[in-house]
Each structure stands twice: as structure tokens, then as C-alpha cells.
Design an enzyme around this catalytic site. Structure first.
Site, PDB file in Angstrom:
ATOM      1  N   SER A  44     -17.800 -14.697  15.976  1.00 37.99           N
ATOM      2  CA  SER A  44     -17.338 -15.856  16.753  1.00 37.99           C
ATOM      3  C   SER A  44     -18.366 -16.133  17.850  1.00 37.99           C
ATOM      4  O   SER A  44     -19.042 -15.214  18.313  1.00 37.99           O
ATOM      5  CB  SER A  44     -15.969 -15.578  17.358  1.00 37.99           C
ATOM      6  OG  SER A  44     -16.097 -14.759  18.491  1.00 37.99           O
ATOM      7  N   VAL A  46     -18.535 -16.888  21.187  1.00 38.15           N
ATOM      8  CA  VAL A  46     -18.568 -16.206  22.489  1.00 38.15           C
ATOM      9  C   VAL A  46     -18.882 -14.727  22.314  1.00 38.15           C
ATOM     10  O   VAL A  46     -19.700 -14.162  23.018  1.00 38.15           O
ATOM     11  CB  VAL A  46     -17.249 -16.385  23.266  1.00 38.15           C
ATOM     12  CG1 VAL A  46     -17.259 -15.547  24.533  1.00 38.15           C
ATOM     13  CG2 VAL A  46     -17.051 -17.847  23.614  1.00 38.15           C
ATOM     14  N   CYS A  47     -18.246 -14.102  21.314  1.00 38.15           N
ATOM     15  CA  CYS A  47     -18.502 -12.679  21.092  1.00 38.15           C
ATOM     16  C   CYS A  47     -19.968 -12.474  20.778  1.00 38.15           C
ATOM     17  O   CYS A  47     -20.571 -11.498  21.202  1.00 38.15           O
ATOM     18  CB  CYS A  47     -17.690 -12.139  19.932  1.00 38.15           C
ATOM     19  SG  CYS A  47     -15.975 -12.556  20.032  1.00 38.15           S
ATOM     20  N   GLY A  48     -20.513 -13.380  19.986  1.00 41.24           N
ATOM     21  CA  GLY A  48     -21.923 -13.253  19.640  1.00 41.24           C
ATOM     22  C   GLY A  48     -22.766 -13.151  20.884  1.00 41.24           C
ATOM     23  O   GLY A  48     -23.630 -12.283  20.995  1.00 41.24           O
TER      24      GLY A  48
END
Lengths: 155, 178
Positions: A44, A46-48
Site C-alpha cells: 500500500s 503509505v506503508c511503502g
């Protein structure tokens, strides 16, 4: 929002798969500070960004002797592909079966979405929570809080 | 709300009036496509505010994700030593898809800079400390990705689309001089 474990709580031990045939237990890291980064999902956006930053600042964490573990409900093969693609130098743990069981113990599970919260914990050498932070799920919390907490431990 | 922990100093790359009421600091990565998208927006913002704004660029290369970001930052720092920082900065953002060493040497030559010295500087990592300092200052200030903007020392936790940056800067200007 969830109620995550607060400072001075003993961090519950856990054993999770880090690859298909390897597991890792929190207790194996006793004797050094540990950063736990719960996050909603591999891939995803943001997680990236969040894992990219954690990965980049990893040498600074190591200066404090700290270990870093990423945790989400994604399975080992998903973690494997994500980690390889992003060239991550820290382990991603699969809180996959029973789903989110570890995240729940830390108060970092989003029941309605079926995934982990975006929550950070810094544990001291004894495995006691020294600092914790629950980020709005769509917000990358950065790593300044982690570094401040690690410095607090070194004092 | 995160604030800028490392104040703007003479060591920084600064465009615009040093007594400007508004200071926009960008933490950027030359290979990051979002920074590339922000590049013309910042230019428009600078044009809009004119003397009311000074713009500061600091290095935040995510080298694990962007293999050329580190050497590109070194090329910009090398250019800075020859007072050509902004020329190189612009050149890099206008050629984000070509940031390998031969490309960087080409850009240096086109700016009248000694390409062989740049090659040496990249090899010796002459500016690695400066870049690392920028990066860690950003990290400690709560920069969570690129581009990371601060307006008068306050982290801009919104989008970098023109209208949003404009509004945030106008707002900061009003706070400063009611």
C-alpha cells in the site's frame, strides 16, 4: 482507534513466521532494544513510504544496538516479494494465522479492516515498552519518535 | 505537529530574499517522481510570492529505493562548490530519468564545471557528510517521505499541489503579519 500498549508494560512475547520455514520470537532479541513497526499492508502506498524510510534509517537504529521488526497480517510469500522488491534489510513478520493474534495483544489490530494499525513500539533491553505511538492509519509517522525513544534508552 | 529542528543557515542552499517573511524548506530526492512533480510547482510558488519568499532545498535521498539519488545529490553539492547549485538542481529535476554518472558528468560540462573533478568527488564521496546531515536533520524533524516541506519551520502536512501550498503559505504569511 485502538488502545495500544503503553510505556512500562511488558511486551507480550510472540513467535511468528519470518519466512516459510523460519520463525522468530521476540524473546530471541532480549538484551537489546527492539523496534516493532505494525503496519496495515505490504504494497500500500503509505506503508511503502514508511518501510522505505525505516529501511533507510536502519543504520541509525543499529547504532543504538536496536533490532527492527515489521509486522503485518500479510503472509510470508507476500512479505518475501515485498521485501525483495523494496530491498528491505530488516525482517517482516507474518501475523497471518491466527490472523492478527499478535497485533491484538499489542492493541494494534483494526477489527473492522482486518489488518494491523500503523503502530510503533520501542522496547527496552528487558522487553518493556519504553515508547509507543499509534499513527492515523493514512499517515506515515516518520522515524523521529523512534530515534528520540532510542536516545532516551541510552541515557 | 512536527517542526524543523535544524534552522536555516548560511550553509543551506537558499533562493530568494534572506529577510523574506516566508521560508519554504524542501527535503527532496532527485530521483523521486513526486519531487519531480513538485519541482515546477515550487517554481510557480516562487514566482507568485517573489520577494516575500525564500526557498531552501535540503537533501533527502532515499538511496535504498532510488539508486541514483545519492550520486545526483553529490552532483548538486559539487555544483554548489562552484556556485552553480541551483543550475544543477534544476537540470537534475528536468532530467530525472537520466541520473547515472555519465549523465551527471554531461550536465556538469554543460554548466561549465570540470567533469573529471565531479567524477572524483563522486568516487571520494566528498559531500557524503553534508548530504547525510541534511538527511538526518530531516528525519529528526519528522520528514516521512519526499518531498517534505516546512513552512516557516512548521511541517506542511498537506499535499504539494499548487493551490494547497499556496494556501498554506498565504496562511503562514497572515499569521506572521496580521
Amino acid at each position: 482507534m485502538s488502545k495500544i500498549l503503553t510505556p512500562n508494560t511488558l511486551a507480550p512475547d510472540f513467535t511468528l513466521h519470518v519466512t516459510a520455514d523460519q520463525t522468530l520470537s521476540l524473546s530471541e532479541l532480549k538484551g537489546k532494544p527492539v523496534i516493532l513497526a505494525f503496519y496495515p499492508a505490504d504494497w500500500s502506498p503509505v506503508c511503502g513510504d514508511q518501510v522505505a524510510l525505516l529501511n533507510e534509517v536502519l543504520p541509525e537504529f543499529r547504532k543504538h544496538g536496536a533490532g527492527l521488526l515489521g509486522i503485518s497480517v500479510d503472509g510470508v510469500w507476500c512479505h518475501d516479494a515485498f521485501s525483495a522488491e523494496r530491498k528491505l534489510h530488516f525482517p517482516l513478520l507474518a501475523d497471518f494465522e491466527p490472523k492478527g493474534a499478535v497485533a491484538k495483544q499489542y492493541g494494534a489490530y483494526r477489527e473492522k479492516d482486518g489488518c494491523c494499525e500503523r503502530a510503533l513500539f520501542v522496547l527496552d533491553k528487558e522487553g518493556i515498552v519504553a515508547w509507543s505511538y499509534l499513527s492515523p492509519v493514512a499517515e506515515n509517522p516518520g522515524v523521529d519518535g523512534i530515534l528520540d525513544a532510542l536516545e532516551g534508552l541510552s541515557k | 505537529m512536527s517542526t524543523l529542528k535544524t534552522p536555516v543557515t548560511e550553509e543551506d542552499h537558499i533562493q530568494g530574499d534572506k529577510n523574506a517573511a516566508l521560508t519554504l524548506v524542501e527535503y527532496g530526492d532527485y530521483e523521486c517522481p513526486y519531487c519531480g512533480a513538485a519541482y515546477p510547482i515550487v517554481k510557480r510558488i516562487q514566482k507568485h510570492f517573489g520577494k516575500r519568499l525564500r526557498f531552501v532545498f535540503r537533501n533527502f535521498p532515499l538511496v535504498e529505493s532510488h539508486p541514483y539519488a545519492g550520486i545526483a545529490a553529490m552532483a548538486a553539492e559539487f555544483a554548489a562548490m562552484h556556485n552553480k547549485f541551483w543550475e544543477m538542481h534544476d537540470m537534475l529535476y528536468e532530467n530525472q530519468d537520466a541520473l547515472d554518472i555519465p549523465d551527471l558528468l554531461r550536465y556538469a560540462e554543460s554548466l561549465g564545471l570540470p567533469a573529471d573533478e565531479l567524477q572524483q568527488a563522486i568516487h571520494d564521496e566528498t559531500s557524503a557528510d553534508k548530504i547525510k546531515n541534511d538527511f538526518m536533520g530531516g528525519v529528526r524533524s519528522g520528514v516521512n517521505g519526499t518531498p517534505g516541506f516546512f513552512i516557516n519551520g512548521q511541517f506542511h502536512n498537506g499535499s504539494f499541489q499548487y493551490e494547497d501550498l499556496l494556501a498554506a503559505l498565504e496562511n503562514a504569511d497572515n499569521v506572521k503579519s496580521p
